[in-house]
Structures are given as C-alpha cells and as structure tokens.
Design an enzyme around this catalytic site. Structure first.
Site, PDB file in Angstrom:
ATOM      1  N   GLU A 189       1.529 -65.435   4.822  1.00 20.89           N
ATOM      2  CA  GLU A 189       0.554 -66.385   4.372  1.00 20.89           C
ATOM      3  C   GLU A 189       0.770 -67.087   3.014  1.00 20.89           C
ATOM      4  O   GLU A 189      -0.095 -67.083   2.117  1.00 20.89           O
ATOM      5  CB  GLU A 189      -0.967 -65.844   4.483  1.00 20.89           C
ATOM      6  CG  GLU A 189      -1.172 -65.511   5.984  1.00 20.89           C
ATOM      7  CD  GLU A 189      -2.621 -64.888   6.041  1.00 20.89           C
ATOM      8  OE1 GLU A 189      -3.514 -64.668   5.089  1.00 20.89           O
ATOM      9  OE2 GLU A 189      -2.836 -64.348   7.184  1.00 20.89           O
ATOM     10  N   GLU A 348      -1.768 -60.803  13.440  1.00 21.77           N
ATOM     11  CA  GLU A 348      -2.999 -60.402  13.144  1.00 21.77           C
ATOM     12  C   GLU A 348      -3.922 -61.585  13.974  1.00 21.77           C
ATOM     13  O   GLU A 348      -3.879 -62.803  13.749  1.00 21.77           O
ATOM     14  CB  GLU A 348      -3.429 -60.109  11.857  1.00 21.77           C
ATOM     15  CG  GLU A 348      -3.193 -61.656  10.988  1.00 21.77           C
ATOM     16  CD  GLU A 348      -3.696 -61.428   9.305  1.00 21.77           C
ATOM     17  OE1 GLU A 348      -5.036 -61.233   9.106  1.00 21.77           O
ATOM     18  OE2 GLU A 348      -2.791 -60.893   8.657  1.00 21.77           O
TER      19      GLU A 348
END
Ligand code: NAG
Ligand code: NAG
Ligand code: NAG
Ligand code: NAG
Ligand code: NAG
Ligand code: NAG
Ligand code: NAG
Ligand code: NAG
Ligand code: NAG
Length: 466
Positions: A189, A348
């Site tokens: 990220e 995720e």
C-alpha cells in the site's frame, strides 16, 4: 514439651512441602523439555515438507533450485487452472494456522499472512524469533507464509545492503528449515498516506528492487509481491500522515501527476508510478475489500462490486472519464495478456459487518464491539452471514475463474478493528453460525479450491499439484 512436638511436626511438614514443590518443578521442567522436543520432531509438523538445500557444500547454488523462467509460472505461482487458493490473514494473538485448520474441520488453507516491521533502528532489523515462529507455525499445516514486511525506517535511503541481506538470509532459513515458501509482500500500500514509504515513485521502486536482488541471491522459495491499495479514492487525503509532494520542482511531482494537469488527484495513475518493473516483481496484489457505500450500513453488496473495483469499470466507478479508463483497470494492466501478465492475489480482503463503538466509563473506546450498527427498522439491513456470503459468491465463482485466470489466491482478513467510528469485523471463523456458513461455501467450491495438502513445494519456487 508440647511446643517441641509442634515445632517438630512443623519442621517435617515444611520439609515435605519443600520436597513436593521441588518434585513438581522437576516434573514441570521435564514436561517442558518433552514438549519442546516434540515440537522439534517431524510428527509435530504434520504438514512439514522436505525441500532440497539451495546451496551445495562449496557454497554455489544447486542447479535444481534455479527458478525456470520459461516455465510460464512465476515464483510460487500454484500450477492450477480454473481454480483458486485460499488464505487467512490472522490475528496471531489467538489464531494460528493450526486453530484455523481445526475450525475448518481439517481443510488446510494454502496461505497465512502476518505483518512485520523491518527497520534499521530495530536490533537485528526485525524480530527474528517472531519470524521463526510464524514460519514454523505455517510448517505445521503445510502452508505458505504471506509475509507483509513494513519498511518503517524514515527516510528509506537508510536501508543498505546489510539490511536486505539479513532479512533475505532469515527468509531462506524459513524456506529451508520448514519447507515453507514465503510470499513477501514488501512495502505494501505504497500509494496510501497511512504508510511512511508512500508517494515516493523514485525511492520506493528502488527499495523494492534492492530487496528483490538480495532475496534472489538467497532463495527462489520466496517470491516478491508488489501490493498497492485499491486506487478508488487516491490519494486518500486526510487519512494518514504521509502526503504526496506539493513542490512542483520535486521530481516526484511530475512522476505522480501522470495526466500532467498540475494536481495529483484521483485522475492520476494510482498504481503505475510505484511499479518496480517486471524483472523484480513475481506477483501483484491488490488490497480490495467490500466497502459499504457510505461506510456506515450493513446492506447488500451491489451486484458487480468486485468486478467494478478490480477493473475500474461499472458500479461506483468514474465511467467515461478518459484518465480513469486508462489507469484503473488493475487486472488488465498488471495481469492481462496485453499487460504485465503477473499472477495476482487478494492479499487481504473480506466483507465487514459493522457494530457500533461503545465507550468505557473513562470515555475511552471499548475494545469489544457494541450492538449492530444497523439502524432500527432499516428495511435494507442484512445479516453478517449474508454480507460474507455475497462477497465470497462474487469471488468463488466460475465466471471469475474464467475471466480472471491470473487471480490465484484470496486471503480473508481474519480480524476485527475499529475504523472510522465503527467496529468492523471481517472474520469468517470466529463464531459458529458464520463458520458453518463459510464451510458450506468452501464445500460448494471444493474442486476449485484445493487445500495445502494438494501441493508440493520446490526449492526452485514451484508449487505443484500432486
Ligand atoms: C561446486 O560443486 C559442484 C558440485 O560438486 C560443482 O559442479 C561446481 O563446479 C563447484 N563450484 C565451485 C566454484 O567449486
Ligand atoms: C534462483 O533462480 C535463478 C534462475 O532463475 C538462479 O540464477 C539463482 O541462482 C537461483 N537462486 C537460488 C538461491 O536458488
Ligand atoms: C522450463 O519449463 C519449460 C516449459 O515448461 C520446459 O520446456 C523446460 O524443459 C523447463 N526447463 C527446465 C530446466 O526444467
Ligand atoms: C539500494 O541499494 C544500494 C546499494 O546497497 C544503496 O546504496 C541504496 O541506498 C539503496 N536504496 C534504497 C532505496 O534502498
Ligand atoms: C481531497 O482534497 C481535495 C482538495 O484538497 C478535495 O477537493 C476533495 O474533496 C478531498 N477528498 C476527500 C475524500 O476528502
Ligand atoms: C522546491 O524544490 C526545489 C528543488 O528541490 C527547491 O529548490 C525549492 O526550494 C523548493 N521549494 C519549496 C517551497 O520548498
Ligand atoms: C447503533 O448505531 C446506529 C446508527 O449507525 C443507531 O441508529 C443505533 O441507535 C445505535 N444503536 C445503539 C444501541 O446505540
Ligand atoms: C459471479 O461472477 C460474475 C463476474 O464477476 C458476476 O457477474 C456474478 O454476479 C457472480 N455471481 C454471484 C452469485 O455473485
Ligand atoms: C474469537 O475472537 C476472540 C477475540 O476477539 C478470541 O479471544 C476468541 O478466541 C475467538 N474465538 C474463536 C473460536 O476463534
């Protein structure tokens, strides 16, 4: 005389108690040693796989462990077609691979994720003992470890060869000692303000490439995973402390202002500027969840939600905007035959059920969820089980297998946490009703969702179906 007899009795009583305590301690130590030894024995690791040592006695690499770059499969890409594999990102304070396998009645997910810091200021640069524990716990069920490494040192130019090599050597130890392959999601990220390594299209790709070169000297059983956050909402203002450059003479500004209109906003490419390059990336990963429309309601998932977010086309997307259409089709760009062609994971994911926050007497937020956040009488309200069912129906789905053949792994975020004033719970195995419902989903998709027992791992980075 009486006093003497009493003292006498007390003396022997104390001696007796001391002896019992001594015996107890001895027995306890003996049991601990037995227990630790049993963990070191192969029977403790029912899933442990033997792999060839990557290095010959003279220190050169065993040619058996060369990764076959013309095999058509990336490092640790499972040799499956029309199928997916399943993983869980655990809260390791109460779940381990073993507890998950128990809860799933023996079904063995292929992957378990954990997060770890990697920092020049930590003695040894990361917790070697924790890493060893995560690796050995995966070895017990024959799983692979998804290791999300957070390079938290600021500035990232602090990282030097010794840091990369120390980490790589530890990864090789996990690969060889337990036969556990590692999907290394390094600096994830990097397009979101909540990470210190974000918004750096010069330093970040270089950091990633440095890590890749080091890993490949040590092992081919660790794959490099590049994993941005879903671009929707980029650059996510007000949700973190790292900000994109504002100085237009900063060379990073031009690299991030991809459409050249003088601002860095959602019409700039949220992925490409951070890509380290095909030679350095084995897998791509996209943090993509179900996001309730206004982040407050427990409502049905809109049909097509998953496709829309993965491709940037359809529900809730800026359809018709030329820049959006150019930048937001993650699957086509990074996994498609006309793109980078990489295998993909949802590293995720999941669908949250929302609960109200509650407060303690001292005004602090309670660490247990409150009542459901569903508004009383809301006609559109659906149950937690329904929301998860809808999300997994949109992933474990024959159409998905045929239109996204490079999607190979789906990892459920098996955690709960407070975010934006609500308690959010993504877990599939924490309560019996949800667990039973999820087991039915797995059973219905069994043939396309092979368990870890169906695979063997090779030191060359192969994950073969047996
Ligand atoms: C190391 O050993 C292997 C196998 O015995 C041999 O083929 C190789 O040439 C050796 N390399 C060096 C540098 O000695
Ligand atoms: C990994 O595979 C590559 C070939 O793809 C090879 O050059 C390298 O030596 C291998 N490294 C190890 C540690 O096995
Ligand atoms: C690498 O994979 C290709 C394609 O499957 C195969 O033809 C070739 O023999 C493999 N090479 C080695 C050294 O195994
Ligand atoms: C990459 O590695 C080189 C050589 O060790 C080092 O000089 C450089 O600072 C590293 N850069 C990053 C961003 O890690
Ligand atoms: C982000 O900031 C821009 C300009 O500063 C503003 O126009 C936009 O509404 C903000 N978006 C969010 C989601 O806060
Ligand atoms: C912007 O960056 C340039 C070049 O790095 C520098 O000379 C200048 O002082 C910076 N301006 C501001 C306002 O920080
Ligand atoms: C929980 O939150 C909803 C709004 O999200 C509110 O309508 C409801 O009254 C709350 N329930 C309780 C018990 O506080
Ligand atoms: C299956 O996937 C396709 C394509 O993503 C989607 O259109 C469809 O709605 C999904 N089916 C279910 C039951 O979610
Ligand atoms: C459910 O989660 C709690 C922590 O929130 C944990 O203590 C408990 O062991 C979990 N139960 C199961 C069956 O996973």
């Amino acid at each position: 005389m009486k006093r003497h007899a009493l003292l006498h009795a007390m003396f022997w009583l104390k001696a007796f108690v001391a002896m019992l305590m001594g015996l107890f301690c001895l027995m306890w130590f003996a049991w601990r040693i037995y227990d630790l030894h049993s963990r070191a024995s192969p029977t403790f690791y029912t899933g442990l796989q033997a792999v060839t040592n990557a290095f010959l006695p003279n220190g050169t690499v065993n040619p058996t462990c060369y990764h076959n770059t013309s095999s058509g499969l990336a490092r640790l890409e499972p040799a499956i077609t029309s199928a997916l594999t399943l993983g869980f990102s655990l809260d390791w304070s109460y779940d381990t691979p073993t507890t998950i396998v128990d809860k799933l009645n023996g079904y063995k997910p292929l992957v378990f994720n954990t997060f770890m810091d990697f920092d020049t200021s930590i003695p040894g640069y990361f917790s070697a003992s924790l890493l060893n524990w995560f690796g050995s716990e995966c070895g017990r069920t024959g799983a692979m470890l998804e290791l999300t490494i957070q390079p938290t040192a600021v500035p990232i130019s602090l990282y030097q060869q010794v840091h990369f090599d120390t980490l790589s050597a530890a990864l090789y130890q996990i690969n060889s000692r337990y036969g556990v392959p590692i999907l290394l999601r390094f600096g994830h990220e990097m397009n979101g303000p909540w990470n210190t390594w974000s918004f750096d299209p010069i330093g970040y790709p270089e950091l990633f490439r440095n890590m890749t070169l080091s890993v490949r000297k040590h092992t081919n059983m660790t794959a490099m995973v590049w994993g941005p956050n879903i671009g929707f909402g980029y650059p996510f203002n007000n949700s973190g402390s790292t900000t994109p450059p504002t100085n237009k003479s900063d060379p990073r500004f031009a690299l991030l202002d991809t459409n050249g209109d003088g601002v860095i906003n959602e019409y700039d490419d949220p992925y490409g500027p951070y890509y380290p390059g095909d030679d350095y990336v084995d897998w791509v990963a996209l943090s993509l969840y179900y996001y309730p429309p206004d982040e407050t309601h427990n409502h049905d998932i809109a049909p097509g939600f998953f496709d829309a977010y993965l491709t940037g086309i359809g529900y809730n997307q800026a359809n018709g905007n030329q820049w959006w259409e150019l930048y937001y089709n993650f699957y086509a760009r990074f996994c498609g035959p006309n793109g980078h062609g990489k295998p993909m994971m949802l590293p995720e994911t999941g669908a949250p059920y929302l609960y109200n926050e509650t407060y303690l007497a001292n005004g602090e937020v309670s660490t247990v969820p409150g009542p459901t956040a569903t508004w009383p009488g809301d006609p559109l309200a659906v149950s937690a089980v329904t929301i998860r069912q809808e999300w997994y129906d949109s992933l474990f789905n024959q159409t998905v297998l045929s239109i996204y053949p490079k999607l190979k792994l789906v990892v459920n975020f098996e955690e709960e946490k407070i975010l934006s004033n609500y308690w959010r719970d993504w877990r599939l195995t924490n309560d019996s009703t949800q667990l039973a419902a999820f087991q039915q989903i797995i059973t219905g998709f069994q043939k396309q969702l092979p368990s870890a027992t169906s695979f063997t791992f090779g030191c060359d980075g192969t994950v073969m179906l047996t």
